[in-house]
Design a protein around this motif. Structure first.
Motif, mmCIF file in Angstrom:
data_model
loop_
_atom_site.group_PDB
_atom_site.id
_atom_site.type_symbol
_atom_site.label_atom_id
_atom_site.label_comp_id
_atom_site.label_asym_id
_atom_site.label_seq_id
_atom_site.Cartn_x
_atom_site.Cartn_y
_atom_site.Cartn_z
ATOM 1 N N TRP A 164 6.866 -0.859 5.430
ATOM 2 C CA TRP A 164 5.749 -1.644 4.915
ATOM 3 C C TRP A 164 6.199 -2.956 4.287
ATOM 4 N N LEU A 165 7.413 -2.959 3.706
ATOM 5 C CA LEU A 165 7.898 -4.139 2.983
ATOM 6 C C LEU A 165 8.029 -5.351 3.907
ATOM 7 N N ARG A 166 8.338 -5.110 5.176
ATOM 8 C CA ARG A 166 8.495 -6.220 6.130
ATOM 9 C C ARG A 166 7.175 -6.946 6.382
ATOM 10 N N ASN A 167 6.051 -6.287 6.100
ATOM 11 C CA ASN A 167 4.746 -6.863 6.399
ATOM 12 C C ASN A 167 4.088 -7.548 5.206
ATOM 13 N N VAL A 168 4.726 -7.492 4.028
ATOM 14 C CA VAL A 168 4.083 -8.035 2.830
ATOM 15 C C VAL A 168 3.826 -9.529 2.959
ATOM 16 N N LYS A 169 4.729 -10.259 3.591
ATOM 17 C CA LYS A 169 4.548 -11.703 3.735
ATOM 18 C C LYS A 169 3.653 -12.075 4.911
ATOM 19 N N GLY A 170 3.334 -11.103 5.743
ATOM 20 C CA GLY A 170 2.535 -11.411 6.918
ATOM 21 C C GLY A 170 1.266 -10.591 6.978
ATOM 22 N N ALA A 175 0.815 -3.553 5.634
ATOM 23 C CA ALA A 175 1.719 -3.146 4.550
ATOM 24 C C ALA A 175 1.044 -2.131 3.639
ATOM 25 N N LEU A 176 -0.202 -2.398 3.262
ATOM 26 C CA LEU A 176 -0.927 -1.485 2.381
ATOM 27 C C LEU A 176 -1.073 -0.116 3.027
ATOM 28 N N GLU A 177 -1.477 -0.100 4.291
ATOM 29 C CA GLU A 177 -1.681 1.183 4.974
ATOM 30 C C GLU A 177 -0.371 1.943 5.125
ATOM 31 N N GLN A 178 0.701 1.256 5.481
ATOM 32 C CA GLN A 178 1.985 1.932 5.658
ATOM 33 C C GLN A 178 2.497 2.501 4.344
ATOM 34 N N PHE A 179 2.330 1.754 3.247
ATOM 35 C CA PHE A 179 2.795 2.281 1.960
ATOM 36 C C PHE A 179 1.991 3.500 1.543
ATOM 37 N N ILE A 180 0.671 3.414 1.586
ATOM 38 C CA ILE A 180 -0.176 4.513 1.109
ATOM 39 C C ILE A 180 0.009 5.760 1.958
ATOM 40 N N THR A 181 0.025 5.614 3.271
ATOM 41 C CA THR A 181 0.179 6.802 4.118
ATOM 42 C C THR A 181 1.580 7.389 4.011
ATOM 43 N N GLY A 182 2.580 6.563 3.674
ATOM 44 C CA GLY A 182 3.917 7.085 3.483
ATOM 45 C C GLY A 182 4.118 7.761 2.142
ATOM 46 N N TRP A 183 3.465 7.254 1.112
ATOM 47 C CA TRP A 183 3.688 7.759 -0.246
ATOM 48 C C TRP A 183 2.850 8.994 -0.558
ATOM 49 N N TYR A 184 1.584 8.986 -0.130
ATOM 50 C CA TYR A 184 0.671 10.073 -0.486
ATOM 51 C C TYR A 184 0.501 11.026 0.687
ATOM 52 N N PRO A 185 0.601 12.335 0.439
ATOM 53 C CA PRO A 185 0.322 13.289 1.517
ATOM 54 C C PRO A 185 -1.158 13.277 1.878
ATOM 55 N N ASP A 186 -1.459 13.672 3.091
ATOM 56 C CA ASP A 186 -2.840 13.764 3.546
ATOM 57 C C ASP A 186 -3.482 14.964 2.861
ATOM 58 N N ALA A 187 -4.493 14.695 2.028
ATOM 59 C CA ALA A 187 -5.117 15.760 1.243
ATOM 60 C C ALA A 187 -6.279 16.423 1.956
ATOM 61 N N ASP A 188 -6.637 15.927 3.135
ATOM 62 C CA ASP A 188 -7.757 16.477 3.892
ATOM 63 C C ASP A 188 -9.023 16.537 3.034
ATOM 64 N N ALA A 189 -9.251 15.465 2.276
ATOM 65 C CA ALA A 189 -10.410 15.412 1.389
ATOM 66 C C ALA A 189 -11.667 15.038 2.169
ATOM 67 N N THR A 190 -12.794 15.316 1.577
ATOM 68 C CA THR A 190 -14.049 14.959 2.217
ATOM 69 C C THR A 190 -14.396 13.514 1.892
ATOM 70 N N GLU A 191 -15.150 12.896 2.748
ATOM 71 C CA GLU A 191 -15.502 11.491 2.561
ATOM 72 C C GLU A 191 -16.624 11.361 1.541
ATOM 73 N N SER A 284 -5.654 -9.134 -1.111
ATOM 74 C CA SER A 284 -4.712 -8.480 -0.191
ATOM 75 C C SER A 284 -3.391 -8.160 -0.879
ATOM 76 N N GLY A 285 -2.888 -9.084 -1.707
ATOM 77 C CA GLY A 285 -1.653 -8.826 -2.446
ATOM 78 C C GLY A 285 -1.884 -7.949 -3.665
ATOM 79 N N PHE A 286 -3.024 -8.162 -4.331
ATOM 80 C CA PHE A 286 -3.355 -7.372 -5.510
ATOM 81 C C PHE A 286 -3.402 -5.886 -5.181
ATOM 82 N N LEU A 287 -4.003 -5.521 -4.061
ATOM 83 C CA LEU A 287 -4.129 -4.099 -3.722
ATOM 84 C C LEU A 287 -2.766 -3.469 -3.450
ATOM 85 N N ILE A 288 -1.839 -4.228 -2.899
ATOM 86 C CA ILE A 288 -0.474 -3.714 -2.742
ATOM 87 C C ILE A 288 0.150 -3.499 -4.115
ATOM 88 N N GLN A 289 0.016 -4.478 -4.999
ATOM 89 C CA GLN A 289 0.571 -4.357 -6.342
ATOM 90 C C GLN A 289 -0.054 -3.207 -7.113
#
Length: 381
Positions: A164-170, A175-191, A284-289
């Motif tokens: 994800w870090l490679r995409n922060v400047k582009g 980047a946000l999706e790669q970080f979140i899906t990598g860090w948090y397990p899929d909880a199979d929560a309801t929408e 876009s940057g704030f949500l990553i931070q």
């Protein structure tokens, strides 16, 4: 009884055992006799309660879901606990002096139990009067050698990577999706139900809400992004409030217009009734931070040193990767450093004294910080 050279017990009074390895007879001495003792199991730990004290014996190992030695400073009990244990550890109106009795900690290794010393309750949580978890701090921290015996180090697992870090400047959405899906397990929560049509919100928020459907932790733990159904405008109807501090001390908002959202709007930080201040990064940057900050604060494994100098920060972060974003949070400007499975945030108001907090998905991810000459308030590695 076997006497060990590297870890004799400190002087705990007349009931203290002058050796590390001990048996059931010594448990009886510490609690004031076996006849009146109560025996309980809490999260895999054996707890013996008597009129003179308490002995807690945990199994060796490393699992956030079971009672055990957590670090050189801390033991954790994972409930639920019986009422007698809750009263002994937390006190009760009719037995106000019980919580002051000594608590002795041991760990079982195969057929033997090793005495580790005494501890005091530092934090506890209850639900409907039932003790659910309890943190106890050793009165004398364990040596690294002893810690490695009673909480054997685990080899590194598959840690979240840094793609994800490679995409922060582009491509910050990637980047946000790669970080979140990598860090948090899929909880199979309801929408959760949505109250805004997709066109009402900028793309960054829509993406975060989509990710949070399966990974609720993405909305934060210390501070939080409001669930979509709780979004609201401020009292002037000018700003859309979407993020709040956990005690309500400040919030983040976007300019609210009827013309539809900007593609990547400015995020406004506001403390109480003060004038709003623009975050240095757009949404876009704030949500990553925000995601990095919350990941570090809510991680199972953490490291927190006492206040640092600039030179100490440089030493602590030299093996890490700086996230290439402008400082987060106008109140206390914050930078982020990362490694696989590790997020470190560094904050300073004056550029001379610094606060650092590290969070990791696995104990082994804290290894880059383990041997540094720093005074740790907490170190879970």
């Amino acid at each position: 009884m076997v006497v060990e050279d590297d870890a004799g017990m400190t002087d705990q009074g007349s009931a203290a055992i002058p050796a590390l390895v001990f048996d059931e007879e010594h448990v009886s001495v510490l609690v004031g006799g076996s006849v009146s003792a109560g025996r309980f199991m809490v999260g895999g730990a054996s707890i013996v309660i008597g009129h003179a004290g308490t002995v807690i014996t945990v199994e060796a190992g490393d699992s956030p879901a079971r009672s055990g030695v957590w670090s050189a400073e801390e033991v954790r009990l994972i409930g639920p606990a019986p009422a007698s244990v809750t009263e002994r550890l937390m006190g009760s109106p009719w037995a106000a002096n019980e919580s002051s009795l000594q608590i002795h900690i041991a760990v079982r290794l195969g057929e033997e139990a090793l005495y580790l010393g005494t501890a005091k309750v530092s934090r506890a949580s209850t639900s409907d009067g039932v003790l659910t978890n309890c943190e106890l701090r050793f009165e004398a921290p364990l040596s690294r050698q002893l810690l490695n015996r009673v909480r054997p180090p685990l080899s590194a697992v598959d840690l979240p990577g840094l793609e994800w870090l490679r995409n922060v400047k582009g491509d910050r959405a990637a980047a946000l999706e790669q970080f979140i899906t990598g860090w948090y397990p899929d909880a199979d929560a309801t929408e959760p139900p949505a109250t805004c049509s997709p066109s009402c919100l900028p793309a960054g928020l829509r993406q975060l809400y989509r990710l949070a459907r399966q990974r609720p932790g993405a909305l934060g733990t210390q501070n939080s992004i409001l669930p979509e159904q709780d979004l609201h405008t401020d009292h002037l109807g000018e700003m859309l409030v979407f993020g709040v501090e956990n005690q309500g001390g400040f919030f983040w908002s976007l300019l609210w217009t009827l013309d539809g959202p900007e593609a990547d709007p400015t995020v406004w930080f506001r403390e109480f009734d003060e004038e709003p201040i623009a975050e240095q990064e757009p949404l876009s940057g704030f949500l990553i931070q925000f995601s990095l900050f919350e990941a570090s604060m809510s991680a199972d494994y953490q490291a927190l040193p006492r206040r640092l100098t600039a030179a100490q920060v440089a030493r602590l972060t030299e093996a890490l990767h700086l996230v290439p974003l402008r400082p987060f949070w106008p109140w206390v400007p914050t930078h982020f450093y990362v490694a696989p499975g590790l997020v470190v945030h560094v904050s300073s108001k004056d550029g001379e004294e610094f606060d650092l907090w590290a969070g990791a998905t696995h104990r082994s991810a804290l290894a880059p910080l383990a041997d540094l000459p720093v005074d740790w308030i907490r170190f879970d590695g």
